[in-house]
Design a protein around this motif. Structure first.
Motif, PDB file in Angstrom:
ATOM      1  N   ASN A 137       5.155  -9.321   1.083  1.00  0.00           N
ATOM      2  CA  ASN A 137       4.887  -8.020   0.456  1.00  0.00           C
ATOM      3  C   ASN A 137       3.419  -7.637   0.540  1.00  0.00           C
ATOM      4  O   ASN A 137       3.089  -6.448   0.634  1.00  0.00           O
ATOM      5  N   ALA A 138       2.532  -8.644   0.481  1.00  0.00           N
ATOM      6  CA  ALA A 138       1.101  -8.330   0.538  1.00  0.00           C
ATOM      7  C   ALA A 138       0.740  -7.662   1.868  1.00  0.00           C
ATOM      8  O   ALA A 138      -0.042  -6.709   1.895  1.00  0.00           O
ATOM      9  N   TYR A 139       1.330  -8.151   2.972  1.00  0.00           N
ATOM     10  CA  TYR A 139       1.069  -7.526   4.269  1.00  0.00           C
ATOM     11  C   TYR A 139       1.629  -6.102   4.297  1.00  0.00           C
ATOM     12  O   TYR A 139       0.991  -5.179   4.842  1.00  0.00           O
ATOM     13  N   CYS A 140       2.813  -5.914   3.715  1.00  0.00           N
ATOM     14  CA  CYS A 140       3.406  -4.567   3.672  1.00  0.00           C
ATOM     15  C   CYS A 140       2.494  -3.611   2.914  1.00  0.00           C
ATOM     16  O   CYS A 140       2.309  -2.457   3.314  1.00  0.00           O
ATOM     17  N   ARG A 141       1.914  -4.080   1.804  1.00  0.00           N
ATOM     18  CA  ARG A 141       1.009  -3.221   1.042  1.00  0.00           C
ATOM     19  C   ARG A 141      -0.279  -2.940   1.825  1.00  0.00           C
ATOM     20  O   ARG A 141      -0.834  -1.839   1.744  1.00  0.00           O
ATOM     21  N   GLN A 142      -0.738  -3.926   2.580  1.00  0.00           N
ATOM     22  CA  GLN A 142      -1.978  -3.728   3.343  1.00  0.00           C
ATOM     23  C   GLN A 142      -1.865  -2.587   4.335  1.00  0.00           C
ATOM     24  O   GLN A 142      -2.766  -1.755   4.451  1.00  0.00           O
ATOM     25  N   ILE A 143      -0.751  -2.541   5.073  1.00  0.00           N
ATOM     26  CA  ILE A 143      -0.618  -1.514   6.122  1.00  0.00           C
ATOM     27  C   ILE A 143       0.214  -0.322   5.656  1.00  0.00           C
ATOM     28  O   ILE A 143       0.418   0.626   6.414  1.00  0.00           O
ATOM     29  N   GLY A 144       0.723  -0.380   4.411  1.00  0.00           N
ATOM     30  CA  GLY A 144       1.458   0.762   3.871  1.00  0.00           C
ATOM     31  C   GLY A 144       2.788   1.011   4.545  1.00  0.00           C
ATOM     32  O   GLY A 144       3.124   2.158   4.864  1.00  0.00           O
ATOM     33  N   ALA A 188      -0.798   2.880   7.586  1.00  0.00           N
ATOM     34  CA  ALA A 188       0.141   3.944   7.971  1.00  0.00           C
ATOM     35  C   ALA A 188      -0.524   5.311   8.044  1.00  0.00           C
ATOM     36  O   ALA A 188      -0.053   6.199   8.760  1.00  0.00           O
ATOM     37  N   GLU A 189      -1.637   5.502   7.311  1.00  0.00           N
ATOM     38  CA  GLU A 189      -2.325   6.788   7.316  1.00  0.00           C
ATOM     39  C   GLU A 189      -3.443   6.831   8.352  1.00  0.00           C
ATOM     40  O   GLU A 189      -4.201   7.795   8.419  1.00  0.00           O
TER      41      GLU A 189
END
Length: 627
Positions: free
Chosen positions: A302-309, A360-361
């Protein structure tokens, strides 16, 4: 021709696609072959029976002719013998009658054109040689089909006078009867076909019964097994064949059900282990992802998912360079430290490197990657993968910032206890002295000066307390003017030591929605960096104003400037290079960048070596008005 071949290949593929169709084709071929053999055997047998009957009838006529012939010959009634031959030849189903001498010359015949002609067929020669009756089908010169019977007339003692001794002349002549056989062939074939049809009907009945038995005992159960297999392959692990009985197919179904039960148990154990592993890596605060040799992401936390959005469902199966770098091809290993290339392909035991990921942005994210190789079993085979531990350097900055603020808070608390409180006490004493009537005017002026200076000291300590205050949970309306004035007051001593003049230009009342401590840290760090950039003195200017949707703060110095080579690095964490030679931790500008990004603003700069640097901060405008 090609279309016919393609059509035949399509039919063959269609037949091979179903066991039921294959059995149907085999059964049809067996019926055709069996029917053909049956028809051939029955036809031959039936034809032989008909021939025997016809031969017997023909031979009976021949025997009658023989009796009449012998009587006529004894009486030497040649005209009567010719009459008998003619009348027999005119009978129904009799085509013709002939009498030939042993040399084959026809002496009497119902065929007018055959008298005195010589017979030379094999059946006649065999009958004359062996003295045995012969019968068989043959075709006349006219095209008629006849059954010809040849009956040798043996020499008898009473014929000795005309024909000589029996030993020398055993055969007096041969009687030949041609029996009409034009309808015999059709009759034979009709009868044979009728028998063959009955045989085919019996075979079809037997095949139908056999097919029904095969369908009920084998195909139905195989279809059920196939349906269960398809459902199992589609992911439904609860399906079973429900086979009962003790035959081979029942044993096969029971074995399949046992295998499915074990598979369901193993898959459930594997799913539980996978969930446990995912939960374990999700508990790690740093980003974690596992990448195979083809650059595909096998697993991520989840931490990686939050990092790249990004959502966890979309990350697995993505290419690593597309997920974190937004590239359409692998990174160039000579330009970027690629863990897959160096750990998996070059065999390094592990590595630690810095990367810039893109969320992602499209925002750059500075990270530190620690990678090592691991062997995992994927899709039934062992695969070497690389595990990346991804540390968000901006998160470290936030932690470092909090630590720094906590240290400053402790220092400010000490200052408040050791400096601010005594100053308050001194201020009270001075006010008490000032109120005494016995005090001279000169002394009152001196007390007033001391009281003013103590007030300035108290103002500085209060500014330091506000700067070092821990971040509050909610944002507030922050007026930029007091922040700039307080920062200038805090840095006034250091600026004078460096020979730097501070100039403040504030238009109106620009305000932003933020945490007060964040804005104070932002202005303080930018101003402190500007003073360090002017070791030989110069001018530090604060320019702040509201412009439509934004509040713009400019911190301008006339220092040494930033070289083009260093301009790409100054916002990176832990990178420092001060013009005055002092040592720093390299966090000031990185903290500023993190604060501005968090508030939805932008931080840019322009610099010219030997001229100076301008840092521009744009933040969302919270509007003017009274607080």
């Amino acid at each position: 021709m090609n279309e016919e071949v393609a059509r035949w290949c399509g039919v063959r593929h269609w037949i091979r696609g179903s066991l039921q169709r294959q059995l149907a084709v085999v059964a049809a071929l067996l019926i055709l072959v069996a029917s053909g053999i049956f028809l051939l055997v029955v036809t031959q047998q039936y034809k032989s029976s008909i021939l025997r009957v016809q031969e017997q009838a023909s031979m009976n006529v021949n025997l009658l002719l023989q009796s009449a012939l012998e009587n006529a010959m004894i009486k030497r009634d040649l005209e009567g013998l010719q009459d008998i031959v003619a009348r027999l030849g005119a009978q129904d189903n009799v085509t013709g009658v002939m009498i030939a001498n042993p040399q084959g010359e026809i002496r009497f015949s119902s065929y007018p054109d055959q008298v005195f002609k010589t017979l030379s067929d094999d059946a006649f020669s065999r009958a004359r040689r062996t003295g045995e009756r012969q019968a068989g089908f043959r075709e006349l010169d006219t095209g008629e089909q006849v059954l010809r019977s040849i009956n040798p007339v043996r020499n008898k003692p009473r014929c000795k006078e005309c024909h000589g001794a029996a030993l020398e002349h055993p055969i007096n002549g041969l009687l030949i009867v041609d029996y009409d056989a034009s309808n015999v062939g059709d009759f034979v074939w009709r009868g044979a076909l009728m028998l063959a049809g009955l045989g085919i009907a019996v075979l079809v009945f037997l095949e139908a019964g056999l097919w029904l038995a095969i369908y009920r005992l084998i195909l139905t159960r195989l279809n059920r097994l196939a349906a269960t297999t398809r459902a199992l392959a589609a992911g439904d692990l609860s399906v079973r064949t429900g086979a009962d009985g003790a035959d081979e197919l029942a044993q096969l179904g029971a074995g399949f059900d046992e295998m499915a039960t074990r598979l369901e148990t193993n898959v459930e154990d594997l799913r539980t282990a996978q969930v446990a592993l995912q939960t374990l890596i999700d508990a790690i605060p740093d980003g974690v992802r596992v990448i195979d040799q083809d650059f595909q992401i096998v697993m991520a936390n989840n931490a990686y998912c939050r990092q790249i959005g990004a959502d966890a469902e979309t990350i697995e199966g993505q290419l690593c360079y597309a997920s974190s770098h937004k590239r359409d091809r692998p990174c160039v290993p000579t330009l970027v430290c690629c863990p897959v290339e160096q750990v998996l392909r070059q065999g390094q035991s592990g590595l630690t490197c810095g990367h810039t990921h893109v969320d992602a942005e499209g925002t750059d994210l500075s990270v530190e990657i620690s990678a090592a190789a691991v062997t995992l079993r994927i899709d039934g085979r062992d695969q070497r993968c690389v595990v990346e531990s991804i540390r968000d350097m901006e998160s470290d900055l936030s932690i470092s910032q909090k630590q720094r603020l906590a240290e400053m808070g402790s220092l400010a608390a000490g200052i408040a206890h050791e400096v601010h409180n005594p100053l308050s006490s001194i201020s009270l004493v001075l006010k008490s002295l000032k109120s005494q009537d016995t005090l001279s005017e000169e002394m009152k002026q001196l007390v007033q000066i001391a009281e003013t200076e103590i007030g300035n000291c108290q103002s500085i300590t209060e500014s330091l307390l506000r700067l070092s205050a821990l971040p509050q949970g909610e944002q507030e309306l922050v007026d930029m003017a007091p922040v700039i004035h307080d920062t200038a007051s805090l840095l006034n001593f250091e600026a004078k030591q460096a020979g730097v003049a501070i100039v403040k230009t504030i238009d109106g009342r620009p305000r932003v929605l933020a945490r007060d401590s964040d804005i104070r840290n932002l202005v303080f760090n930018l101003a402190l960096n500007a003073i360090h950039a002017m070791p030989s003195g110069g001018e530090l200017r604060f320019v702040c104003r509201a412009e439509d949707e934004r509040v713009r703060l400019e911190v301008i110095d006339t220092g040494v400037g930033i070289s083009r080579r260093d301009q790409a690095k100054i916002l990176l964490p832990f990178w420092t290079r001060r013009a005055d030679g002092s040592r720093g931790r390299g966090l000031g500008l990185a903290i500023c960048s993190s604060i501005v990004k968090h508030l939805g603003g932008s931080l840019t700069f322009t610099s010219q070596v030997g001229v100076g640097t301008r840092f521009t901060v744009d933040l969302p405008n919270a509007g003017e008005g009274s607080a």
